[in-house]
Design a protein around this motif. Sequence first.
Motif, short mmCIF file in Angstrom:
data_model
loop_
_atom_site.label_atom_id
_atom_site.label_comp_id
_atom_site.label_asym_id
_atom_site.label_seq_id
_atom_site.Cartn_x
_atom_site.Cartn_y
_atom_site.Cartn_z
N ALA A 53 -2.75 7.79 -5.08
CA ALA A 53 -2.75 8.34 -3.73
C ALA A 53 -2.45 9.84 -3.75
O ALA A 53 -3.02 10.62 -2.98
CB ALA A 53 -1.72 7.62 -2.87
N GLY A 70 -5.70 11.40 -2.60
CA GLY A 70 -5.50 11.40 -1.16
C GLY A 70 -5.77 10.03 -0.57
O GLY A 70 -6.36 9.15 -1.19
N GLY A 71 -5.33 9.84 0.66
CA GLY A 71 -5.60 8.58 1.34
C GLY A 71 -4.64 7.48 0.97
O GLY A 71 -3.66 7.67 0.26
N ARG A 72 -4.96 6.30 1.44
CA ARG A 72 -4.12 5.11 1.29
C ARG A 72 -4.62 4.29 0.11
O ARG A 72 -5.82 4.00 0.00
CB ARG A 72 -4.19 4.29 2.58
CG ARG A 72 -3.51 2.94 2.56
CD ARG A 72 -3.70 2.28 3.93
NE ARG A 72 -3.10 0.95 3.98
CZ ARG A 72 -3.70 -0.17 3.61
NH1 ARG A 72 -4.96 -0.13 3.16
NH2 ARG A 72 -3.06 -1.33 3.70
N VAL A 73 -3.72 3.87 -0.78
CA VAL A 73 -4.10 3.08 -1.95
C VAL A 73 -3.36 1.75 -1.91
O VAL A 73 -2.12 1.73 -1.78
CB VAL A 73 -3.77 3.82 -3.27
CG1 VAL A 73 -4.10 2.94 -4.47
CG2 VAL A 73 -4.55 5.14 -3.34
N GLU A 74 -4.08 0.66 -2.00
CA GLU A 74 -3.46 -0.65 -1.99
C GLU A 74 -2.84 -0.97 -3.35
O GLU A 74 -3.32 -0.52 -4.39
CB GLU A 74 -4.48 -1.73 -1.61
CG GLU A 74 -4.97 -1.60 -0.17
CD GLU A 74 -5.84 -2.77 0.26
OE1 GLU A 74 -6.15 -3.64 -0.60
OE2 GLU A 74 -6.20 -2.82 1.46
N THR A 110 0.73 5.64 0.63
CA THR A 110 0.07 6.88 1.04
C THR A 110 1.00 8.03 0.66
O THR A 110 2.21 7.95 0.88
CB THR A 110 -0.18 6.92 2.56
OG1 THR A 110 -0.98 5.80 2.93
CG2 THR A 110 -0.90 8.20 2.96
N LEU A 155 1.52 12.09 1.24
CA LEU A 155 1.15 13.31 1.96
C LEU A 155 1.77 14.51 1.25
O LEU A 155 2.88 14.43 0.74
CB LEU A 155 1.64 13.24 3.41
CG LEU A 155 1.14 12.02 4.20
CD1 LEU A 155 1.78 11.98 5.58
CD2 LEU A 155 -0.38 12.03 4.31
N GLU A 187 3.90 0.67 2.69
CA GLU A 187 3.69 -0.45 3.61
C GLU A 187 4.14 -1.73 2.91
O GLU A 187 3.98 -1.88 1.69
CB GLU A 187 2.21 -0.57 3.97
CG GLU A 187 1.62 0.66 4.64
CD GLU A 187 0.12 0.53 4.84
OE1 GLU A 187 -0.35 -0.57 5.17
OE2 GLU A 187 -0.58 1.55 4.64
N ASP A 192 9.44 5.20 4.39
CA ASP A 192 8.97 6.53 4.00
C ASP A 192 10.00 7.21 3.10
O ASP A 192 11.20 6.92 3.17
CB ASP A 192 8.67 7.40 5.22
CG ASP A 192 9.88 7.65 6.10
OD1 ASP A 192 10.76 8.43 5.70
OD2 ASP A 192 9.94 7.06 7.20
N VAL A 211 6.04 10.23 1.04
CA VAL A 211 5.42 8.98 0.60
C VAL A 211 5.67 7.90 1.66
O VAL A 211 6.79 7.74 2.14
CB VAL A 211 6.02 8.52 -0.75
CG1 VAL A 211 5.35 7.24 -1.23
CG2 VAL A 211 5.89 9.64 -1.79
N ALA A 264 0.85 -1.20 0.00
CA ALA A 264 0.00 0.00 0.00
C ALA A 264 0.87 1.24 0.00
O ALA A 264 2.02 1.22 0.47
CB ALA A 264 -0.93 0.01 1.20
#
Length: 339
Positions: free
Chosen positions: A320, A324-328, A196, A198, A219, A227, A216, A194
């Motif tokens: 993302a 915005g938000g978390r993308v798998e 994310t 920002l 996960e 990050d 960035v 995943a």
Amino acid sequence: MNRREPLGIAVIGAGRMGADHVRRIDRTIGGARVAAVADVDAARAEAVAADIEGCTAHTDPAAAMAAPGVDAVLVASPGPAHEATLLAAIEHDLPVLCEKPLTPDAASALRVMEAEQALGHRRVQVGFMRRYDAEYVRLKALLDSGQLGRPLMLHNRHRNVASPPFFTSSMLITDSVAHEVDATRWLLGHEITAVTVLRPAASAGAPEGLRDPQFVVLETDGGALSDVEIFVNCGFGYQVQAEAVCERGTARIGDGHALVTNMAGRWGGTITQDWSERFAQAYDDEVRAWVDSTRRGEVTGPGVWDGYAAAAVCEAGVRALENGGRVEVDLVDRPALYR
């Protein structure tokens, strides 16, 4: 292949990267020669090939690959042109070193993967040169040794003096963070699940409309977080740094403190200004390793699966960034050829 004579290479793309590879093959590494150069700009191809004995210049990659004495292909053209060149090289069963990206998106990378699987053996290496950088190699060896325990976090910083005029906000992910994507997968031995992104306030030094810097978060399926601070208009230098935080210690690379001066009441050093200076030795070592393994009939570096995985992660990163938000990250099952 196991050959004694020099490996004849067709270099596709004669821009800054391609011309540098031509120089590298012709003057720096052994065991290879530039047999052909191709570029859409005929004058540029001819200029790059002019000083190399027996090297022919072309505007069509297929013609360069078919030129006399060509045994392998180095692809340094813009990313959107890679798929067609790679499919032609695979069709002719030619070994390839392809600069990143493998292709600009996951769908085209899958088509290249399907073609290579149909061939039945690996032919393509992707140019993730950080895997050949001495500092990254040492960090990888330390993590693999287990001395620091299980890796929990990887902090990456990627800064450029200024972005090219054509750079877009999404290219911070696809052209820059792509390196950290591969470094994360390689250093940790994990797949990224995943992304994310920002977005802090844009720097006053960034061109109007460019979302720079970005932060960035990646996960992984091993439970680690990686990050990336990507800042392509920092103004002061080119920096690539990484710090692994593990259960029993940390390890950091990229500080660039090989030379520290003390003079006139001050101490300090210099900051490299672009990638060609920072990673010059890594590029030399990468191409040399590719030539040596190709002459042995082997493919040893990052391959099509790595290029595909990076493309899929970057696609998730662009979504993302935009939404915005978390993308798998959606990856296909890893084929047996790449296990």
